[in-house]
Motif scaffolding. Structure first.
Motif, PDB file in Angstrom:
ATOM      1  N   HIS A 119      -7.222  67.885   9.255  1.00 12.10           N
ATOM      2  CA  HIS A 119      -6.668  67.113   8.150  1.00 12.10           C
ATOM      3  C   HIS A 119      -6.847  65.635   8.419  1.00 12.10           C
ATOM      4  O   HIS A 119      -6.216  65.071   9.308  1.00 12.10           O
ATOM      5  N   ASP A 120      -7.731  65.010   7.655  1.00 12.00           N
ATOM      6  CA  ASP A 120      -7.900  63.560   7.673  1.00 12.00           C
ATOM      7  C   ASP A 120      -7.235  63.071   6.393  1.00 12.00           C
ATOM      8  O   ASP A 120      -7.724  63.336   5.289  1.00 12.00           O
ATOM      9  N   THR A 121      -6.111  62.366   6.535  1.00 16.31           N
ATOM     10  CA  THR A 121      -5.345  61.931   5.363  1.00 16.31           C
ATOM     11  C   THR A 121      -6.124  60.947   4.501  1.00 16.31           C
ATOM     12  O   THR A 121      -5.768  60.745   3.347  1.00 16.31           O
ATOM     13  N   ARG A 122      -7.185  60.373   5.049  1.00 18.00           N
ATOM     14  CA  ARG A 122      -8.030  59.461   4.277  1.00 18.00           C
ATOM     15  C   ARG A 122      -9.003  60.233   3.396  1.00 18.00           C
ATOM     16  O   ARG A 122      -9.588  59.672   2.477  1.00 18.00           O
ATOM     17  N   VAL A 123      -9.197  61.525   3.682  1.00 21.78           N
ATOM     18  CA  VAL A 123     -10.175  62.344   2.972  1.00 21.78           C
ATOM     19  C   VAL A 123      -9.521  63.304   1.982  1.00 21.78           C
ATOM     20  O   VAL A 123     -10.027  63.513   0.887  1.00 21.78           O
ATOM     21  N   SER A 124      -8.400  63.901   2.371  1.00 21.00           N
ATOM     22  CA  SER A 124      -7.796  64.924   1.506  1.00 21.00           C
ATOM     23  C   SER A 124      -6.278  64.964   1.644  1.00 21.00           C
ATOM     24  O   SER A 124      -5.716  64.499   2.637  1.00 21.00           O
ATOM     25  N   GLU A 125      -5.652  65.563   0.654  1.00 17.94           N
ATOM     26  CA  GLU A 125      -4.198  65.724   0.657  1.00 17.94           C
ATOM     27  C   GLU A 125      -3.761  66.864   1.575  1.00 17.94           C
ATOM     28  O   GLU A 125      -2.678  66.828   2.143  1.00 17.94           O
ATOM     29  N   ARG A 126      -4.606  67.877   1.691  1.00 16.84           N
ATOM     30  CA  ARG A 126      -4.274  69.055   2.493  1.00 16.84           C
ATOM     31  C   ARG A 126      -5.352  69.300   3.550  1.00 16.84           C
ATOM     32  O   ARG A 126      -6.486  68.869   3.386  1.00 16.84           O
ATOM     33  N   PRO A 127      -5.001  70.028   4.603  1.00 18.30           N
ATOM     34  CA  PRO A 127      -5.993  70.307   5.661  1.00 18.30           C
ATOM     35  C   PRO A 127      -7.172  71.134   5.158  1.00 18.30           C
ATOM     36  O   PRO A 127      -7.049  71.934   4.232  1.00 18.30           O
ATOM     37  N   ILE A 128      -8.300  70.922   5.822  1.00 17.65           N
ATOM     38  CA  ILE A 128      -9.487  71.739   5.594  1.00 17.65           C
ATOM     39  C   ILE A 128      -9.356  72.924   6.544  1.00 17.65           C
ATOM     40  O   ILE A 128      -9.377  72.746   7.757  1.00 17.65           O
ATOM     41  N   PRO A 129      -9.172  74.137   6.027  1.00 19.48           N
ATOM     42  CA  PRO A 129      -9.039  75.287   6.936  1.00 19.48           C
ATOM     43  C   PRO A 129     -10.356  75.544   7.664  1.00 19.48           C
ATOM     44  O   PRO A 129     -11.433  75.412   7.077  1.00 19.48           O
ATOM     45  N   TRP A 130     -10.263  75.899   8.946  1.00 18.79           N
ATOM     46  CA  TRP A 130     -11.481  76.148   9.717  1.00 18.79           C
ATOM     47  C   TRP A 130     -12.305  77.277   9.108  1.00 18.79           C
ATOM     48  O   TRP A 130     -13.531  77.253   9.191  1.00 18.79           O
ATOM     49  N   SER A 131     -11.639  78.222   8.462  1.00 15.41           N
ATOM     50  CA  SER A 131     -12.383  79.331   7.846  1.00 15.41           C
ATOM     51  C   SER A 131     -13.285  78.858   6.715  1.00 15.41           C
ATOM     52  O   SER A 131     -14.242  79.538   6.356  1.00 15.41           O
ATOM     53  N   GLY A 132     -13.010  77.682   6.159  1.00 18.45           N
ATOM     54  CA  GLY A 132     -13.830  77.136   5.078  1.00 18.45           C
ATOM     55  C   GLY A 132     -14.916  76.195   5.550  1.00 18.45           C
ATOM     56  O   GLY A 132     -15.719  75.720   4.749  1.00 18.45           O
ATOM     57  N   GLU A 184     -13.303  72.949  -0.908  1.00 15.99           N
ATOM     58  CA  GLU A 184     -13.318  71.539  -1.294  1.00 15.99           C
ATOM     59  C   GLU A 184     -12.454  71.311  -2.535  1.00 15.99           C
ATOM     60  O   GLU A 184     -11.719  70.323  -2.621  1.00 15.99           O
ATOM     61  N   ALA A 185     -12.510  72.223  -3.474  1.00 16.04           N
ATOM     62  CA  ALA A 185     -11.724  72.100  -4.701  1.00 16.04           C
ATOM     63  C   ALA A 185     -10.225  72.290  -4.452  1.00 16.04           C
ATOM     64  O   ALA A 185      -9.406  71.788  -5.217  1.00 16.04           O
ATOM     65  N   SER A 186      -9.864  72.978  -3.373  1.00 16.45           N
ATOM     66  CA  SER A 186      -8.455  73.310  -3.139  1.00 16.45           C
ATOM     67  C   SER A 186      -7.703  72.331  -2.236  1.00 16.45           C
ATOM     68  O   SER A 186      -6.486  72.405  -2.144  1.00 16.45           O
ATOM     69  N   ILE A 187      -8.413  71.400  -1.573  1.00 16.02           N
ATOM     70  CA  ILE A 187      -7.733  70.547  -0.591  1.00 16.02           C
ATOM     71  C   ILE A 187      -7.282  69.201  -1.156  1.00 16.02           C
ATOM     72  O   ILE A 187      -6.633  68.428  -0.449  1.00 16.02           O
ATOM     73  N   GLY A 188      -7.573  68.925  -2.400  1.00 18.24           N
ATOM     74  CA  GLY A 188      -7.130  67.677  -3.016  1.00 18.24           C
ATOM     75  C   GLY A 188      -7.803  66.454  -2.421  1.00 18.24           C
ATOM     76  O   GLY A 188      -7.174  65.690  -1.696  1.00 18.24           O
ATOM     77  N   LEU A 189      -9.076  66.268  -2.724  1.00 19.43           N
ATOM     78  CA  LEU A 189      -9.815  65.129  -2.180  1.00 19.43           C
ATOM     79  C   LEU A 189      -9.165  63.812  -2.593  1.00 19.43           C
ATOM     80  O   LEU A 189      -8.670  63.671  -3.713  1.00 19.43           O
ATOM     81  N   SER A 190      -9.192  62.847  -1.676  1.00 18.36           N
ATOM     82  CA  SER A 190      -8.688  61.510  -1.985  1.00 18.36           C
ATOM     83  C   SER A 190      -9.607  60.860  -3.017  1.00 18.36           C
ATOM     84  O   SER A 190     -10.742  61.299  -3.230  1.00 18.36           O
ATOM     85  N   THR A 191      -9.131  59.808  -3.627  1.00 15.15           N
ATOM     86  CA  THR A 191      -9.916  59.106  -4.642  1.00 15.15           C
ATOM     87  C   THR A 191     -11.235  58.621  -4.065  1.00 15.15           C
ATOM     88  O   THR A 191     -12.296  58.820  -4.667  1.00 15.15           O
ATOM     89  N   ILE A 192     -11.196  58.004  -2.891  1.00 12.37           N
ATOM     90  CA  ILE A 192     -12.421  57.479  -2.293  1.00 12.37           C
ATOM     91  C   ILE A 192     -13.390  58.607  -1.946  1.00 12.37           C
ATOM     92  O   ILE A 192     -14.598  58.462  -2.105  1.00 12.37           O
ATOM     93  N   SER A 193     -12.879  59.744  -1.509  1.00  9.97           N
ATOM     94  CA  SER A 193     -13.753  60.886  -1.206  1.00  9.97           C
ATOM     95  C   SER A 193     -14.423  61.414  -2.469  1.00  9.97           C
ATOM     96  O   SER A 193     -15.605  61.749  -2.455  1.00  9.97           O
ATOM     97  N   ARG A 194     -13.667  61.471  -3.559  1.00  6.98           N
ATOM     98  CA  ARG A 194     -14.251  61.922  -4.832  1.00  6.98           C
ATOM     99  C   ARG A 194     -15.319  60.943  -5.309  1.00  6.98           C
ATOM    100  O   ARG A 194     -16.385  61.350  -5.764  1.00  6.98           O
ATOM    101  N   TRP A 195     -15.037  59.652  -5.221  1.00  5.34           N
ATOM    102  CA  TRP A 195     -15.966  58.633  -5.719  1.00  5.34           C
ATOM    103  C   TRP A 195     -17.241  58.570  -4.895  1.00  5.34           C
ATOM    104  O   TRP A 195     -18.304  58.253  -5.430  1.00  5.34           O
ATOM    105  N   THR A 196     -17.151  58.828  -3.595  1.00  6.02           N
ATOM    106  CA  THR A 196     -18.324  58.678  -2.723  1.00  6.02           C
ATOM    107  C   THR A 196     -19.056  59.991  -2.472  1.00  6.02           C
ATOM    108  O   THR A 196     -20.120  59.995  -1.857  1.00  6.02           O
ATOM    109  N   ARG A 197     -18.533  61.088  -2.939  1.00  7.08           N
ATOM    110  CA  ARG A 197     -19.111  62.403  -2.650  1.00  7.08           C
ATOM    111  C   ARG A 197     -20.572  62.501  -3.094  1.00  7.08           C
ATOM    112  O   ARG A 197     -21.449  62.865  -2.324  1.00  7.08           O
ATOM    113  N   ILE A 198     -20.871  62.179  -4.346  1.00  6.00           N
ATOM    114  CA  ILE A 198     -22.242  62.296  -4.869  1.00  6.00           C
ATOM    115  C   ILE A 198     -23.164  61.238  -4.257  1.00  6.00           C
ATOM    116  O   ILE A 198     -24.263  61.580  -3.802  1.00  6.00           O
TER     117      ILE A 198
END
Length: 180
Positions: free
Chosen positions: A90-103, A127-141
């Motif tokens: 879980h990087d709080t700068r990237v997402s609201e919730r942890p990225i599960p290792w299984s994903g 990716e759709a379930s962890i609540g990406l931060s605004t900056i992560s959404r904007w920079t993803r593409i």
């Protein structure tokens, strides 16, 4: 920091006040450069003034936003930014919730202009379930177009070296992702 950790432990990673202070100094120099360019532009002819003002304001805008972000992280220096544990990353700068290792499908390193990032490729439904931060959404593409296809984890300003951080992520992913 040791990287031969028990991967069942939870590790919390915070900002490094020393590193952040250094980056704030660099950004302050950029703010100064932007102000200098604006001052020079004000003495130019009308044709040259627009370009100089635009360049100076652009520099001032980007550096100003970076300065605010770094200053906020310095003020909140005791805040945990990244957590590694058996359940995920879980990087709080990237997402609201942890990225599960299984994903986690893969991890890699990507570099651009001297900055190295850890790229965590995850399943689209994760990716759709962890609540990406605004900056992560904007920079993803844009990041994907540049070759960073995944979530960018930036160790800049953290109290861990890039090498140790990458080793920790790989150790936890290998131990808990079931991707062997």
């Amino acid at each position: 920091m040791q990287t031969n950790q028990d991967t069942n432990a939870v590790i919390e990673i915070r900002s490094s006040p020393g590193k952040l202070s250094f980056y704030l100094l660099l950004v302050a120099l950029c703010v100064g450069a932007g102000l200098y360019v604006i001052a020079i532009a004000l003495d130019e002819t009308a044709e040259d003034r627009a370009f100089g003002l635009g360049l100076g304001l652009l520099c001032l805008g980007f550096a100003g936003v970076a300065a605010i972000s770094i200053a906020r992280r310095l003020i909140q220096k005791d805040q945990v930014l990244v957590t590694l544990g058996p359940d995920g990353l879980h990087d709080t700068r990237v997402s609201e919730r942890p990225i599960p290792w299984s994903g986690v499908e893969a991890t890699s390193t990507w570099s651009s202009r001297g900055n190295a990032f850890i790229i965590v490729k995850v399943a689209p439904e994760v990716e759709a379930s962890i609540g990406l931060s605004t900056i992560s959404r904007w920079t993803r593409i844009p990041n994907k177009v540049l070759g960073a296809d995944g979530l960018c984890i930036n160790p800049l300003g953290l109290d861990v070296s890039f090498k140790d951080f990458r080793s920790l992520i790989d150790a936890y992913a290998d131990a808990h992702s079931h991707r062997h």
